[in-house]
Design a protein around this motif. Structure first.
Motif, mmCIF file in Angstrom:
data_model
loop_
_atom_site.group_PDB
_atom_site.id
_atom_site.type_symbol
_atom_site.label_atom_id
_atom_site.label_comp_id
_atom_site.label_asym_id
_atom_site.label_seq_id
_atom_site.Cartn_x
_atom_site.Cartn_y
_atom_site.Cartn_z
ATOM 1 N N MET A 83 0.834 -1.195 0.000
ATOM 2 C CA MET A 83 0.000 0.000 0.000
ATOM 3 C C MET A 83 0.871 1.248 0.000
ATOM 4 N N LEU A 84 0.435 2.247 -0.755
ATOM 5 C CA LEU A 84 1.065 3.561 -0.764
ATOM 6 C C LEU A 84 -0.036 4.604 -0.725
ATOM 7 N N GLY A 85 0.192 5.695 0.018
ATOM 8 C CA GLY A 85 -0.860 6.694 0.096
ATOM 9 C C GLY A 85 -0.372 8.043 0.572
ATOM 10 N N VAL A 86 -1.288 8.996 0.508
ATOM 11 C CA VAL A 86 -1.032 10.350 0.983
ATOM 12 C C VAL A 86 -2.249 10.792 1.780
ATOM 13 N N VAL A 87 -2.012 11.518 2.869
ATOM 14 C CA VAL A 87 -3.090 11.979 3.743
ATOM 15 C C VAL A 87 -2.936 13.479 3.948
ATOM 16 N N VAL A 88 -4.049 14.204 3.797
ATOM 17 C CA VAL A 88 -4.061 15.655 3.991
ATOM 18 C C VAL A 88 -4.930 15.971 5.195
ATOM 19 N N ASP A 89 -4.442 16.823 6.075
ATOM 20 C CA ASP A 89 -5.212 17.232 7.245
ATOM 21 C C ASP A 89 -6.243 18.280 6.849
ATOM 22 N N LEU A 90 -7.510 17.988 7.108
ATOM 23 C CA LEU A 90 -8.584 18.945 6.846
ATOM 24 C C LEU A 90 -8.884 19.793 8.078
ATOM 25 N N GLY A 91 -8.489 19.320 9.219
ATOM 26 C CA GLY A 91 -8.693 20.010 10.486
ATOM 27 C C GLY A 91 -7.869 19.314 11.539
ATOM 28 N N GLU A 92 -8.083 19.682 12.770
ATOM 29 C CA GLU A 92 -7.289 19.099 13.848
ATOM 30 C C GLU A 92 -7.541 17.607 13.996
ATOM 31 N N LYS A 93 -8.773 17.179 13.759
ATOM 32 C CA LYS A 93 -9.128 15.778 13.944
ATOM 33 C C LYS A 93 -9.600 15.079 12.667
ATOM 34 N N THR A 94 -9.700 15.799 11.577
ATOM 35 C CA THR A 94 -10.249 15.250 10.338
ATOM 36 C C THR A 94 -9.170 15.183 9.265
#
Length: 202
Positions: free
Chosen positions: A145-156
């Protein structure tokens, strides 16, 4: 099934631990999948995925992440007649890298992730669900698995992930090199998921 329930219990127990060192929560999203090698090109098989995740910090910039997910996979032709419907309970083990960036004078963090996932097959059927094909497929599917994660808020957080089988999921196929040399049938999918933290580190 007993192993799945035990794993779910362990994951839930982890999420009840004090949030001093751990971060974890719920994830919900969509899989778009195909089975490479079946001649039905295109990520047409869409399904809802969801589960739990837990992160433990190795350093300020690196986390280890354990997940338990329900993953609907398979493939469909344009007319939704031929293909495969399969369901897995997945156990991804990932390493997350938090890369600090500066975008338009604002400090942001880009989260990259990668690792392995072990999928336990629950059921496999024809697209109309009338024909049970479970016995024709391996009970365990190992994937990278490879991925990218973007923070939309403090908890999201919003994540985009790509995954592919390392070995053929079809019983009786050649093992070890199938998904790199074009032999056998191999799960392949993209995943768009929204994550919400229930536990946060202090």
């Amino acid at each position: 099934m007993a192993r799945t329930l035990l794993s779910l219990f362990i994951m839930t127990a982890f999420l009840s631990i004090s949030a001093q060192n751990f971060k974890g929560g719920l994830s919900l999203g969509l899989n778009g999948s195909q089975v490479d090698g079946d001649g039905l090109a295109g990520f047409r098989k869409v399904g809802i995925t969801g589960g739990l995740y837990l992160q433990y910090p190795v350093s300020e910039l690196v986390d280890v992440q354990l997940e338990i997910l329900y993953s609907p996979l398979g493939s469909l032709d344009r007319f939704r007649i031929s293909g495969l419907r399969s369901s897995y309970i997945d156990f991804p083990l990932l390493v997350n890298f938090h890369l600090p960036l500066e975008v338009w004078d604002e400090k942001e963090v880009l989260n990259l992730e990668g690792g392995l996932a072990f999928g336990y097959l629950l059921v496999a059927t024809s697209p109309d669900r009338f024909t049970d094909l479970t016995d024709a497929y391996r009970s365990v599917d190992t994937r990278f698995m490879l991925g990218v994660v973007v923070d939309l808020g403090e908890k999201t957080h919003l994540g985009l992930r790509y995954a592919r089988s390392l070995y053929s999921v079809l019983r009786g196929g050649r093992v070890g090199v199938d998904c790199f040399r074009g032999f056998g049938l191999c799960n392949e999918y993209v995943n768009l998921v929204l994550r919400y933290d229930l536990l946060g580190r202090d």
